[in-house]
Motif scaffolding. Structure first.
Motif, PDB file in Angstrom:
ATOM      1  N   PHE A 167       1.350  13.524   5.055  1.00 40.64           N
ATOM      2  CA  PHE A 167       0.198  12.560   4.362  1.00 40.64           C
ATOM      3  C   PHE A 167      -0.839  12.437   5.666  1.00 40.64           C
ATOM      4  O   PHE A 167      -2.019  12.364   5.061  1.00 40.64           O
ATOM      5  CB  PHE A 167       1.034  11.237   4.160  1.00 40.64           C
ATOM      6  CG  PHE A 167       0.000  10.005   3.639  1.00 40.64           C
ATOM      7  CD1 PHE A 167      -0.713  10.389   2.498  1.00 40.64           C
ATOM      8  CD2 PHE A 167      -0.449   9.244   4.405  1.00 40.64           C
ATOM      9  CE1 PHE A 167      -1.565   9.257   1.936  1.00 40.64           C
ATOM     10  CE2 PHE A 167      -1.429   8.201   4.170  1.00 40.64           C
ATOM     11  CZ  PHE A 167      -2.067   8.135   2.913  1.00 40.64           C
ATOM     12  N   ALA A 168      -0.317  12.255   6.864  1.00 42.17           N
ATOM     13  CA  ALA A 168      -1.528  11.956   7.798  1.00 42.17           C
ATOM     14  C   ALA A 168      -2.127  13.078   8.250  1.00 42.17           C
ATOM     15  O   ALA A 168      -3.428  12.915   8.395  1.00 42.17           O
ATOM     16  CB  ALA A 168      -0.582  11.762   9.309  1.00 42.17           C
ATOM     17  N   SER A 203       1.074   6.772  -6.701  1.00 42.53           N
ATOM     18  CA  SER A 203      -0.355   7.800  -6.988  1.00 42.53           C
ATOM     19  C   SER A 203       0.227   9.518  -6.637  1.00 42.53           C
ATOM     20  O   SER A 203      -0.736  10.117  -7.095  1.00 42.53           O
ATOM     21  CB  SER A 203      -1.490   7.374  -6.542  1.00 42.53           C
ATOM     22  OG  SER A 203      -1.187   7.623  -4.932  1.00 42.53           O
ATOM     23  N   GLY A 204       1.243   9.476  -6.078  1.00 47.39           N
ATOM     24  CA  GLY A 204       1.527  10.873  -5.737  1.00 47.39           C
ATOM     25  C   GLY A 204       1.172  11.287  -4.425  1.00 47.39           C
ATOM     26  O   GLY A 204       1.228  12.344  -4.155  1.00 47.39           O
ATOM     27  N   GLU A 205       0.264  10.436  -3.708  1.00 47.71           N
ATOM     28  CA  GLU A 205      -0.181  10.754  -2.350  1.00 47.71           C
ATOM     29  C   GLU A 205       0.630  10.972  -1.214  1.00 47.71           C
ATOM     30  O   GLU A 205       0.580  11.665  -0.269  1.00 47.71           O
ATOM     31  CB  GLU A 205      -1.321   9.804  -1.888  1.00 47.71           C
ATOM     32  CG  GLU A 205      -2.592   9.660  -3.012  1.00 47.71           C
ATOM     33  CD  GLU A 205      -3.574   8.799  -2.390  1.00 47.71           C
ATOM     34  OE1 GLU A 205      -4.219   8.992  -1.298  1.00 47.71           O
ATOM     35  OE2 GLU A 205      -3.701   7.727  -3.166  1.00 47.71           O
ATOM     36  N   VAL A 213      11.438   8.042   1.485  1.00 50.97           N
ATOM     37  CA  VAL A 213      10.250   9.047   1.627  1.00 50.97           C
ATOM     38  C   VAL A 213      10.852  10.003   2.817  1.00 50.97           C
ATOM     39  O   VAL A 213      11.350   9.446   4.051  1.00 50.97           O
ATOM     40  CB  VAL A 213       9.101   8.144   2.438  1.00 50.97           C
ATOM     41  CG1 VAL A 213       8.199   9.110   2.926  1.00 50.97           C
ATOM     42  CG2 VAL A 213       8.679   6.847   1.224  1.00 50.97           C
ATOM     43  N   PRO A 214      10.760  11.220   2.648  1.00 51.82           N
ATOM     44  CA  PRO A 214      11.162  12.189   3.490  1.00 51.82           C
ATOM     45  C   PRO A 214      10.097  12.028   4.677  1.00 51.82           C
ATOM     46  O   PRO A 214       9.119  11.763   4.872  1.00 51.82           O
ATOM     47  CB  PRO A 214      10.754  13.644   2.932  1.00 51.82           C
ATOM     48  CG  PRO A 214      10.561  13.281   1.430  1.00 51.82           C
ATOM     49  CD  PRO A 214      10.206  11.684   1.272  1.00 51.82           C
ATOM     50  N   LEU A 248       0.741  -1.161   0.024  1.00 55.58           N
ATOM     51  CA  LEU A 248      -0.147  -0.290   0.057  1.00 55.58           C
ATOM     52  C   LEU A 248       0.927   1.203  -0.078  1.00 55.58           C
ATOM     53  O   LEU A 248       0.591   2.158  -0.749  1.00 55.58           O
ATOM     54  CB  LEU A 248      -1.106   0.110   1.178  1.00 55.58           C
ATOM     55  CG  LEU A 248      -1.828   1.160   1.373  1.00 55.58           C
ATOM     56  CD1 LEU A 248      -2.580   1.599   0.200  1.00 55.58           C
ATOM     57  CD2 LEU A 248      -2.779   1.178   2.464  1.00 55.58           C
ATOM     58  N   CYS A 249       1.984   1.316   0.678  1.00 53.92           N
ATOM     59  CA  CYS A 249       2.648   2.325   0.821  1.00 53.92           C
ATOM     60  C   CYS A 249       3.392   2.811  -0.702  1.00 53.92           C
ATOM     61  O   CYS A 249       3.352   3.826  -0.967  1.00 53.92           O
ATOM     62  CB  CYS A 249       4.126   2.197   1.787  1.00 53.92           C
ATOM     63  SG  CYS A 249       4.963   3.456   2.307  1.00 53.92           S
TER      64      CYS A 249
END
Length: 73
Positions: free
Chosen positions: A61-62, A39-41, A53-54, A32-33
């Motif tokens: 995101f959260a 998807s750019g999310e 991932v920064p 999922l990650c």
């Protein structure tokens, strides 16, 4: 050290996370990650042939999820 404890230990000094580490912080699966990244999310950056991932992107995101699911006033 207990194996379960070492799995949940988070190094807050990391600036860039492996996808697996980002997934663990979000409490989601690795697949999922990767889908969220594709998807750019969820923001990610290339580091040579690696994908990172920064750490602040996980918090952003959260925050986006919280804003999207906030009840209408």
């Amino acid at each position: 050290m207990d194996a379960a404890l070492s799995e949940v230990t988070v190094d807050s000094t990391l600036v860039l996370l492996r996808v697996e580490e980002a997934a663990r912080r979000l409490q989601i699966g690795r697949t999922l990650c990767y889908r969220l990244i594709s998807s750019g999310e969820l923001e990610s950056v290339p580091v040579g042939r690696l994908r990172r991932v920064p750490a602040d992107a996980v918090y952003e995101f959260a925050a986006q999820l919280r804003r999207a699911h906030r009840p209408a006033a």
